[in-house]
Enzyme design. Structure first.
Site, mmCIF file in Angstrom:
data_model
loop_
_atom_site.group_PDB
_atom_site.id
_atom_site.type_symbol
_atom_site.label_atom_id
_atom_site.label_comp_id
_atom_site.label_asym_id
_atom_site.label_seq_id
_atom_site.Cartn_x
_atom_site.Cartn_y
_atom_site.Cartn_z
ATOM 1 N N CYS A 143 83.551 126.521 -15.705
ATOM 2 C CA CYS A 143 82.468 127.514 -15.633
ATOM 3 C C CYS A 143 81.265 127.057 -16.479
ATOM 4 C CB CYS A 143 82.945 128.886 -16.094
ATOM 5 S SG CYS A 143 81.633 130.118 -15.944
ATOM 6 N N LYS B 139 91.163 124.048 -13.209
ATOM 7 C CA LYS B 139 90.033 123.739 -12.314
ATOM 8 C C LYS B 139 88.938 123.118 -13.171
ATOM 9 C CE LYS B 139 87.050 125.912 -8.840
ATOM 10 N NZ LYS B 139 85.807 126.367 -9.505
ATOM 11 N N GLY C 238 84.524 127.869 -1.437
ATOM 12 C CA GLY C 238 83.879 128.960 -2.171
ATOM 13 C C GLY C 238 82.757 129.586 -1.365
HETATM 14 C C1 FMN Z 1 79.568 133.748 -6.802
HETATM 15 C C2 FMN Z 1 80.416 132.648 -7.399
HETATM 16 C C3 FMN Z 1 81.334 132.941 -8.377
HETATM 17 C C4 FMN Z 1 82.142 131.930 -8.932
HETATM 18 N N1 FMN Z 1 83.091 132.261 -9.848
HETATM 19 C C5 FMN Z 1 83.958 131.311 -10.274
HETATM 20 C C6 FMN Z 1 85.063 131.662 -11.106
HETATM 21 O O1 FMN Z 1 85.273 132.832 -11.460
HETATM 22 N N2 FMN Z 1 85.885 130.651 -11.517
HETATM 23 C C7 FMN Z 1 85.700 129.338 -11.114
HETATM 24 O O2 FMN Z 1 86.484 128.469 -11.497
HETATM 25 N N3 FMN Z 1 84.679 128.996 -10.325
HETATM 26 C C8 FMN Z 1 83.828 129.956 -9.870
HETATM 27 N N4 FMN Z 1 82.840 129.612 -9.005
HETATM 28 C C9 FMN Z 1 82.767 128.220 -8.501
HETATM 29 C C10 FMN Z 1 83.551 128.084 -7.187
HETATM 30 O O3 FMN Z 1 84.918 128.374 -7.370
HETATM 31 C C11 FMN Z 1 83.415 126.664 -6.606
HETATM 32 O O4 FMN Z 1 83.943 125.738 -7.514
HETATM 33 C C12 FMN Z 1 81.967 126.275 -6.324
HETATM 34 O O5 FMN Z 1 81.268 127.326 -5.697
HETATM 35 C C13 FMN Z 1 81.898 125.004 -5.440
HETATM 36 O O6 FMN Z 1 82.554 125.211 -4.224
HETATM 37 P P1 FMN Z 1 81.731 125.577 -2.866
HETATM 38 O O7 FMN Z 1 80.731 124.486 -2.636
HETATM 39 O O8 FMN Z 1 82.780 125.653 -1.786
HETATM 40 O O9 FMN Z 1 81.053 126.873 -3.104
HETATM 41 C C14 FMN Z 1 81.998 130.599 -8.470
HETATM 42 C C15 FMN Z 1 81.047 130.306 -7.499
HETATM 43 C C16 FMN Z 1 80.259 131.302 -6.958
HETATM 44 C C17 FMN Z 1 79.268 130.945 -5.887
#
Ligand code: FMN
Length: 327
Positions: free
Chosen positions: A103, A143, A228
């Site tokens: 994060c 992660k 995500g």
């Molecule tokens: C709205 C939002 C909230 C997220 N919250 C978390 C979270 O609580 N924990 C986490 O490890 N990653 C969080 N992420 C990151 C996602 O899990 C992911 O790693 C990131 O969006 C990249 O993947 P994507 O390209 O498929 O979106 C969040 C991402 C978004 C967009």
């Protein structure tokens, strides 16, 4: 294709990413109904879990339908993460516990010294994972991101430490902390991590279509893919990935009726989970605007959605919109 994290069997290679304010029980149920192999919760702080109040209890709500489920937590010390993990195993009993080491949010990483901040300290990573893995009966995963910044890309080193410490899988989102969500995810790094460890590697970052999912699996040889942002307002992407990867079925267009139906279902699920109507409607304003993306005249309807206060107002607005576009 079936695979495992520790002793937890997972039916296919699609994992729902943990997303704060999105991945509550209602959205996880929707993901599951689309065939998602593994769903992950939004992150919760270890301290909030230890002092479990009403809001945290609400966030920890989960149903058996969602299993197997991974509960994500964040924190900065092995001791408090261990206590939170023990509490979870005694109460809600998640199938897997995932430690957030990615994060980038200021409050979490810089002020809280948790999330991506942990990537700076290999000893601490080892300490956290080995302490928790020794004290709870469920698999522990982490992660991670590529590293803190471009000068400190250390995902491969971190993944090896995680494996040595007893982690049962690692998810790699190959962007640095400094990048946050900007630029492109470097899938080569997922491949490098996969080559370096024997535990399952879940690849994450920039999967927007079922073709992206196949490409990541082929290029990196990761064990599963995590999605995500691609599923925000588009949980059908999960089914499209399962159908395409496992059966070679091509995706078809999701209709406006299906999207409106899903917004209503999402709202009903929130209410069924005993979320107060005003809170559920506020939550649905944002979710509904995700679902409306790409639909005819969506800018106008999205504005109106942000003004509704009750379920009835929301549903009326959606019904009228459907009638209008059918004319
Ligand atoms: C709205 C939002 C909230 C997220 N919250 C978390 C979270 O609580 N924990 C986490 O490890 N990653 C969080 N992420 C990151 C996602 O899990 C992911 O790693 C990131 O969006 C990249 O993947 P994507 O390209 O498929 O979106 C969040 C991402 C978004 C967009």
């Amino acid at each position: 294709m079936e695979w495992k994290i520790g002793n937890v069997k997972i039916d296919n290679q699609i994992v729902l990413a943990p997303m704060a304010d999105v991945c509550d029980s209602s959205f996880r149920c929707i993901a599951k109904s689309m065939g998602c192999g593994l769903v992950e919760t939004e992150m919760i702080s270890d301290k909030a879990i230890i002092h479990c109040n009403g809001k945290t209890r609400e966030m920890l709500y989960m149903t058996d339908f969602e299993r197997p489920l991974s509960q994500q937590i964040f924190g900065s010390t092995a001791e408090s993460l261990k206590h939170a993990s023990e509490y979870l195993c005694e109460t809600v009993k998640p199938d897997i516990i995932d430690i957030n080491m990615g994060c980038p949010v200021r409050k979490v990483a810089l002020r809280g010294h948790s999330g991506a901040y942990l990537l700076k300290d290999s000893n601490k990573i080892y300490d956290i994972i080995s302490t928790i893995a020794d004290s709870v009966p469920v698999p522990i995963t982490a992660k991670i991101r590529s590293g803190w910044d471009f000068e400190n890309i250390n995902a491969v080193e971190v993944a090896k430490i995680l494996e040595d410490a007893g982690a049962s899988a690692v998810t790699v989102h190959p962007r640095t902390k400094i990048q946050e969500y900007k630029g492109k995810a470097d899938w080569n790094l997922i491949k490098e991590v996969k080559e370096a460890v024997n535990i399952p590697v879940i690849g994450n970052g920039d999967i927007k279509t079922c073709y992206d999912a196949k490409k990541m699996l082929d290029e990196t040889e990761c064990d599963a893919i995590m999605i995500g942002r691609g599923v925000l307002g588009n949980p059908w992407l999960i089914k499209e990935c399962v159908d395409y990867l496992d059966y070679g079925i091509e995706p078809k267009k999701v209709s406006a009726e299906e999207k409106i139906g899903m917004i209503k279902k999402h709202c009903e699920l929130l209410l069924k989970n005993k979320i107060d109507e005003d809170i559920a409607v506020v939550k649905m304003r944002k979710q509904a605007s995700y679902y409306m993306k790409g639909l005819y005249k969506n800018a106008i309807i999205k504005n109106r959605i942000f003004q509704v206060n009750t379920k009835e107002e929301l549903f009326d607005l959606l019904d009228n919109y459907l009638k209008e576009i059918e004319r």
